[in-house]
Enzyme design. Structure first.
Site, short mmCIF file in Angstrom:
data_model
loop_
_atom_site.label_atom_id
_atom_site.label_comp_id
_atom_site.label_asym_id
_atom_site.label_seq_id
_atom_site.Cartn_x
_atom_site.Cartn_y
_atom_site.Cartn_z
N ARG A 180 0.83 -1.23 0.00
CA ARG A 180 0.00 0.00 0.00
C ARG A 180 0.85 1.25 0.00
O ARG A 180 0.41 2.31 -0.47
CB ARG A 180 -0.98 -0.02 1.18
CG ARG A 180 -2.18 -0.93 0.97
CD ARG A 180 -3.07 -0.96 2.20
NE ARG A 180 -2.39 -1.49 3.37
CZ ARG A 180 -2.22 -2.79 3.61
NH1 ARG A 180 -2.71 -3.68 2.77
NH2 ARG A 180 -1.57 -3.20 4.68
N GLU A 211 4.49 -10.66 13.24
CA GLU A 211 3.82 -11.18 14.44
C GLU A 211 4.24 -12.63 14.69
O GLU A 211 4.52 -13.03 15.80
CB GLU A 211 2.32 -11.12 14.25
CG GLU A 211 1.72 -9.87 14.84
CD GLU A 211 0.24 -9.87 14.62
OE1 GLU A 211 -0.17 -9.84 13.46
OE2 GLU A 211 -0.49 -9.91 15.62
P1 AMP Z 1 4.75 -2.79 11.16
O1 AMP Z 1 5.97 -3.43 10.56
O2 AMP Z 1 4.23 -3.55 12.36
O3 AMP Z 1 4.97 -1.32 11.48
O4 AMP Z 1 3.58 -2.89 10.09
C1 AMP Z 1 3.48 -1.96 9.09
C2 AMP Z 1 3.00 -2.55 7.79
O5 AMP Z 1 1.95 -3.50 7.99
C3 AMP Z 1 2.47 -1.44 6.94
O6 AMP Z 1 3.07 -1.57 5.66
C4 AMP Z 1 0.96 -1.63 6.92
O7 AMP Z 1 0.49 -1.62 5.60
C5 AMP Z 1 0.70 -2.99 7.56
N1 AMP Z 1 -0.17 -2.93 8.75
C6 AMP Z 1 0.18 -3.26 10.02
N2 AMP Z 1 -0.84 -3.14 10.87
C7 AMP Z 1 -1.88 -2.69 10.16
C8 AMP Z 1 -3.24 -2.33 10.47
N3 AMP Z 1 -3.72 -2.41 11.72
N4 AMP Z 1 -4.04 -1.87 9.47
C9 AMP Z 1 -3.55 -1.78 8.22
N5 AMP Z 1 -2.29 -2.10 7.85
C10 AMP Z 1 -1.46 -2.55 8.80
#
Ligand code: AMP
Length: 172
Positions: free
Chosen positions: A60, A97
């Site tokens: 995205r 996760e």
């Molecule tokens: P992180 O590595 O945990 O910061 O996750 C970020 C990536 O995961 C981004 O590229 C987001 O597109 C996606 N992402 C993580 N959590 C969500 C959420 N609650 N809603 C939408 N996209 C998420």
């Protein structure tokens, strides 16, 4: 106007897995005025600094980064999930996760000293952005800023990508 963007974001409970509240940005994309405003606000996070390239994160992030790059009149560089980029790449593993994933960047995508704005749709735990930052640092990029449309502040992602300057348009 960030309020109208916030109002357009749809919470989808238990997607893609139980316990996750997914921030669905497709209503913003589908509305010309809101999408345009989101790009303007992301462009403003550069603070008028000269940007050589915008880097977008799979998948995205590409949507927002490509529109920002076009608006700023500069090129776009994709950071992609493993196995998608055809040329020589650098890799960085990061925690999900459950388990691990790998991000890749073309070796010649950024030249040392180039001024970069890194863009993604959402900052959660920060693992994804931290991997992209590591790849850019390895190539000698001058990271002007890291910009997100949405930040889930409770997850503390900022601490993973400090000390680089971070901007988020909508913070939960
Ligand atoms: P992180 O590595 O945990 O910061 O996750 C970020 C990536 O995961 C981004 O590229 C987001 O597109 C996606 N992402 C993580 N959590 C969500 C959420 N609650 N809603 C939408 N996209 C998420």
């Amino acid at each position: 106007m960030p309020d109208s963007l916030r109002a357009a974001i749809r919470d989808v409970v238990d997607f893609p897995t139980p316990g996750i509240v997914f921030k669905d940005i497709t209503p913003i994309l589908a509305d010309g005025k809101l999408f345009s405003k989101s790009i303007s606000l992301l462009c403003e996070t550069a603070g008028g600094a000269r940007i050589d390239k915008v880097v977008g994160i799979d998948a995205r992030g590409f949507i927002f980064a490509s529109a920002v790059a076009d608006r700023l009149g500069v090129g776009l560089v994709p950071v992609r999930k493993k196995g998608k980029l055809p040329w020589k790449t650098r890799q960085c593993a990061y925690a999900l996760e459950y388990g691990e994933a790998i991000m890749e960047l073309h070796e010649d995508a950024v030249k040392p000293g180039e001024s970069i704005l890194l863009v993604d749709d959402l900052l959660a735990t920060g693992g994804t952005a931290a991997a992209a930052v590591k790849l850019l640092d390895e190539l000698g990029a001058n990271l002007i800023g890291i910009s997100f449309l949405i930040e889930l502040s409770i997850l503390g992602g900022r601490s993973k990508i400090a000390p680089h300057p971070i901007s988020s348009i909508i913070i939960y």
